[in-house]
Write a protein that holds these residues in place. Structure first.
Motif, PDB file in Angstrom:
ATOM      1  N   THR A 146       0.727  -1.251   0.014  1.00  0.00           N
ATOM      2  CA  THR A 146       0.087   0.003  -0.075  1.00  0.00           C
ATOM      3  C   THR A 146       0.773   1.237  -0.127  1.00  0.00           C
ATOM      4  O   THR A 146       0.787   2.135  -0.734  1.00  0.00           O
ATOM      5  N   PRO A 147       1.931   1.228   0.719  1.00  0.00           N
ATOM      6  CA  PRO A 147       2.808   2.625   0.769  1.00  0.00           C
ATOM      7  C   PRO A 147       3.261   2.968  -0.631  1.00  0.00           C
ATOM      8  O   PRO A 147       3.405   4.058  -0.961  1.00  0.00           O
ATOM      9  N   MET A 148       3.670   1.868  -1.334  1.00  0.00           N
ATOM     10  CA  MET A 148       4.159   1.938  -2.531  1.00  0.00           C
ATOM     11  C   MET A 148       3.140   2.561  -3.954  1.00  0.00           C
ATOM     12  O   MET A 148       3.343   3.540  -4.578  1.00  0.00           O
ATOM     13  N   ILE A 149       2.101   1.979  -3.621  1.00  0.00           N
ATOM     14  CA  ILE A 149       0.739   2.450  -4.282  1.00  0.00           C
ATOM     15  C   ILE A 149       0.395   4.002  -4.042  1.00  0.00           C
ATOM     16  O   ILE A 149       0.313   4.631  -5.009  1.00  0.00           O
ATOM     17  N   ASP A 175       0.544   6.984  -6.867  1.00  0.00           N
ATOM     18  CA  ASP A 175      -0.431   7.769  -6.948  1.00  0.00           C
ATOM     19  C   ASP A 175      -0.398   9.094  -6.756  1.00  0.00           C
ATOM     20  O   ASP A 175      -0.678   9.967  -7.516  1.00  0.00           O
ATOM     21  N   ALA A 176       0.655   9.657  -5.783  1.00  0.00           N
ATOM     22  CA  ALA A 176       1.197  10.903  -5.699  1.00  0.00           C
ATOM     23  C   ALA A 176       1.859  11.566  -7.007  1.00  0.00           C
ATOM     24  O   ALA A 176       2.085  12.569  -7.092  1.00  0.00           O
ATOM     25  N   GLY A 219      -3.882   7.933 -15.158  1.00  0.00           N
ATOM     26  CA  GLY A 219      -4.235   6.899 -14.570  1.00  0.00           C
ATOM     27  C   GLY A 219      -2.764   6.045 -13.885  1.00  0.00           C
ATOM     28  O   GLY A 219      -1.783   6.424 -14.341  1.00  0.00           O
ATOM     29  N   ARG A 220      -3.296   5.140 -13.047  1.00  0.00           N
ATOM     30  CA  ARG A 220      -1.967   4.620 -12.405  1.00  0.00           C
ATOM     31  C   ARG A 220      -1.048   3.845 -13.398  1.00  0.00           C
ATOM     32  O   ARG A 220       0.239   4.040 -13.271  1.00  0.00           O
TER      33      ARG A 220
END
Length: 71
Positions: free
Chosen positions: A27-30, A34-35, A42-43
């Motif tokens: 999650t932290p990498m995602i 996203d930032a 898009g991602r």
């Protein structure tokens, strides 16, 4: 997105020469990815840009599966 919309979207992407890759990230990498997204981007586009920038100018490693002769 409905099943038929997803199928049409995937078909359009394949027509552009793109292929899917599934990657599971923490999650932290995602959140960091996203930032980095630009407005409306898009991602998947952001990740593609990161990979392209990393691979630019690099050559693949030599194949080490080939037999080598000792001289």
């Amino acid at each position: 997105m409905s099943h038929s919309k997803k199928a049409n979207h995937r078909e359009r992407l394949r027509a552009k020469g793109l292929r899917p890759v599934e990657v599971w990230l923490p999650t932290p990498m995602i959140e960091r990815i996203d930032a980095l997204k630009l407005e409306g981007e898009g991602r998947d586009t952001t990740i593609a840009k990161l990979i392209a920038g990393t691979l630019e100018g690099r050559t693949p490693p030599e194949n080490t599966n080939q037999l080598q002769l000792a001289l």
